[in-house]
Design a protein around this motif. Structure first.
Motif, mmCIF file in Angstrom:
data_model
loop_
_atom_site.group_PDB
_atom_site.id
_atom_site.type_symbol
_atom_site.label_atom_id
_atom_site.label_comp_id
_atom_site.label_asym_id
_atom_site.label_seq_id
_atom_site.Cartn_x
_atom_site.Cartn_y
_atom_site.Cartn_z
ATOM 1 N N ALA A 181 0.826 -1.212 0.000
ATOM 2 C CA ALA A 181 0.000 0.000 0.000
ATOM 3 C C ALA A 181 0.858 1.259 0.000
ATOM 4 O O ALA A 181 0.512 2.254 -0.662
ATOM 5 C CB ALA A 181 -0.930 -0.013 1.211
ATOM 6 N N TYR A 238 0.347 4.287 -2.488
ATOM 7 C CA TYR A 238 -0.359 5.480 -2.034
ATOM 8 C C TYR A 238 0.514 6.524 -1.345
ATOM 9 O O TYR A 238 0.202 7.710 -1.411
ATOM 10 C CB TYR A 238 -1.485 5.082 -1.066
ATOM 11 C CG TYR A 238 -2.443 4.059 -1.617
ATOM 12 C CD1 TYR A 238 -3.019 4.201 -2.880
ATOM 13 C CD2 TYR A 238 -2.798 2.919 -0.865
ATOM 14 C CE1 TYR A 238 -3.900 3.255 -3.380
ATOM 15 C CE2 TYR A 238 -3.688 1.993 -1.364
ATOM 16 C CZ TYR A 238 -4.239 2.152 -2.614
ATOM 17 O OH TYR A 238 -5.110 1.222 -3.113
ATOM 18 N N PHE A 246 -3.183 7.057 3.246
ATOM 19 C CA PHE A 246 -4.212 6.021 3.243
ATOM 20 C C PHE A 246 -4.583 5.665 4.680
ATOM 21 O O PHE A 246 -3.860 6.006 5.630
ATOM 22 C CB PHE A 246 -3.789 4.768 2.464
ATOM 23 C CG PHE A 246 -2.620 3.992 3.026
ATOM 24 C CD1 PHE A 246 -2.817 2.901 3.865
ATOM 25 C CD2 PHE A 246 -1.316 4.325 2.690
ATOM 26 C CE1 PHE A 246 -1.757 2.172 4.359
ATOM 27 C CE2 PHE A 246 -0.237 3.597 3.180
ATOM 28 C CZ PHE A 246 -0.449 2.523 4.013
ATOM 29 N N CYS A 272 -5.580 2.583 7.350
ATOM 30 C CA CYS A 272 -5.508 1.146 7.611
ATOM 31 C C CYS A 272 -6.556 0.800 8.672
ATOM 32 O O CYS A 272 -6.510 1.327 9.790
ATOM 33 C CB CYS A 272 -4.121 0.748 8.104
ATOM 34 S SG CYS A 272 -3.981 -1.012 8.507
ATOM 35 N N ILE A 300 -7.037 0.416 3.256
ATOM 36 C CA ILE A 300 -6.720 -1.008 3.313
ATOM 37 C C ILE A 300 -7.289 -1.550 4.611
ATOM 38 O O ILE A 300 -7.612 -0.796 5.527
ATOM 39 C CB ILE A 300 -5.204 -1.288 3.232
ATOM 40 C CG1 ILE A 300 -4.507 -0.834 4.529
ATOM 41 C CG2 ILE A 300 -4.585 -0.603 2.022
ATOM 42 C CD1 ILE A 300 -3.061 -1.286 4.635
ATOM 43 N N GLU A 330 -8.075 -6.985 -3.987
ATOM 44 C CA GLU A 330 -8.822 -5.728 -4.034
ATOM 45 C C GLU A 330 -10.305 -6.026 -4.155
ATOM 46 O O GLU A 330 -10.725 -6.828 -4.995
ATOM 47 C CB GLU A 330 -8.366 -4.880 -5.224
ATOM 48 C CG GLU A 330 -9.107 -3.557 -5.354
ATOM 49 C CD GLU A 330 -8.637 -2.734 -6.540
ATOM 50 O OE1 GLU A 330 -9.308 -1.743 -6.870
ATOM 51 O OE2 GLU A 330 -7.588 -3.085 -7.125
#
Length: 410
Positions: A160, A164, A223, A225, A252, A370
């Motif tokens: 990730a 990102y 991002f 988590c 994510i 995904e």
């Protein structure tokens, strides 16, 4: 002594002895082998427990259709602990002492596992924990098939970050799993040159997240988590999308998809694009998995479960235990454990699974996927990933009597 007696009866053919023994032999052949299923069928985590129970019962049916074990049929003893730790304790004790089950598949949260694991250890009832979790259990009476952070979080965080960026905001469930997994997230983010700008924890019954979403907006991470757990926490994803954030800040999860039904409870508009990492997704492409999913659909045509790591690992647990019983020629716990401790490799729907003798955790293929239109699409695969975190603290070869859950120091 019982083995030599049976041998004597087979070889002598003495009518008088045979006539006296035959009622005992007949009863032994007709008695079922009881196996325990302890999954949340109601309560906060029923959306996870119900598919686990469905696959548990399918595994029993398949074992019986293949002739059973040791000339006997297998019978499921099923209790619903309702996500209640007192009921977990009560039913675990009943399974061990009253029902005399040969093995138990069960537990979802770390709290439920740590409620029942000591009970099964005390009463010498073999226990399989089939849920992805935070790592650290060291107990030869437990076989742990779910993934740990060293197998999944260690993969998805750098993946990730490469996609990102390096600033991460973590939201997590407020119990052992959420706290320890969040610590692993921080470790892997920092190891890859990033920063966790904030971490928030939420009890399982919290369902409103407006203030947290505002705080995330202000923090401007690259991002989010999520280690959120259960049906109430699905509100976070819904409210995140409703606030228009899904297309602004990627997300994510270390949990979404673990139970199976959670991703279909989110609309595509709410869930598309979320990344998860587990040891199994329905999209795993091998003949064993394709045949397995066909059998699941045939068994449950109108309420077909979405099979997740947790439910697939429940199936694995039953099949690994049944294989060990056949090889041991017994349901005796120590005889079965001796077979499992050999570290055999099995071809299962998830791929090759090997029991690590050092930890009795699974060495398995790990996937990053995904969420796309309520289905996970696999993006990366990492073959035969070991539970390195638990290997740091557990060595059942050197200490076979261990009975502890280590909170791994980070």
């Amino acid at each position: 002594m019982s083995i030599s007696r049976r041998s004597f009866l087979r070889t002598t053919g003495t009518a008088a002895v045979l006539s006296l023994a035959s009622p005992l032999v007949a009863r032994a052949q007709t008695e079922t082998i009881k196996v325990g299923g302890l999954h949340d069928l109601t309560g906060a985590l029923d959306m996870i427990g119900i598919p686990m129970n469905q696959v548990f019962q399918l595994a029993i049916k398949e074992i019986n259709e293949a002739g059973g074990l040791l000339g006997r049929q297998v019978e499921g003893v099923i209790y619903d602990p309702q996500s209640n730790m007192s009921l977990y304790s009560q039913y675990a004790t009943q399974m061990a002492l009253r029902d005399r089950v040969a093995v138990v598949m069960g537990g979802i949260t770390s709290a439920s596992r740590e409620t029942i694991r000591p009970i099964f250890h005390r009463y010498e009832t073999l226990y399989f924990y089939n849920t992805q979790y935070e790592g650290g259990v060291c107990d030869r009476n437990e076989v742990t098939l779910g993934t740990t952070p060293a197998q999944t979080v260690a993969r998805i965080i750098p993946y990730a970050m490469n996609l990102y960026g390096k600033k991460v905001y973590t939201v997590a469930a407020d119990y052992n799993y959420g706290h320890i997994t969040s610590a692993w997230v921080k470790r892997y983010v920092e190891e890859n040159g990033g920063e966790v700008v904030a971490t928030e924890f939420f009890p399982l019954d919290v369902a409103q997240f407006g203030s947290t979403i505002s705080q995330i907006q202000a923090a401007k991470p690259d991002f989010v988590c999520s280690a959120m757990v259960g049906s109430s926490h699905l509100g976070f994803y819904r409210q995140w999308a409703a606030a228009g954030m899904k297309d602004q800040i990627p997300m994510i999860s270390t949990v979404l998809g673990a139970g199976g039904n959670d991703q279909i409870m989110l609309t595509p508009a709410e869930g598309n694009g979320i990344l998860s990492s587990f040891g199994y997704f329905e999209a795993v492409d091998n003949p064993v998995n394709k045949a397995f999913l066909e059998r699941v659909k045939a068994e449950y045509p109108t309420n077909t479960p979405v099979v997740s790591e947790i439910s697939e690992c429940t199936y694995e647990g039953m099949m690994i235990w049944a294989d060990a019983v056949r090889e041991a020629g017994s349901i005796d716990r120590d005889a079965v454990r001796a077979v499992i401790a050999q570290g055999k490799t099995y071809d299962l729907p998830a791929g090759q699974v090997t029991i690590d003798p050092q930890t009795q955790h699974a060495i398995r293929d790990v996937y990053i996927a995904e969420l796309t239109d309520q289905n996970f699409v696999i993006r990366e695969a990492y073959p035969q990933s070991p539970p390195l975190d638990t290997q740091m603290v557990c060595d059942l070869i050197a200490d076979p009597d261990a009975n502890v859950h280590h909170e791994i120091s980070l």
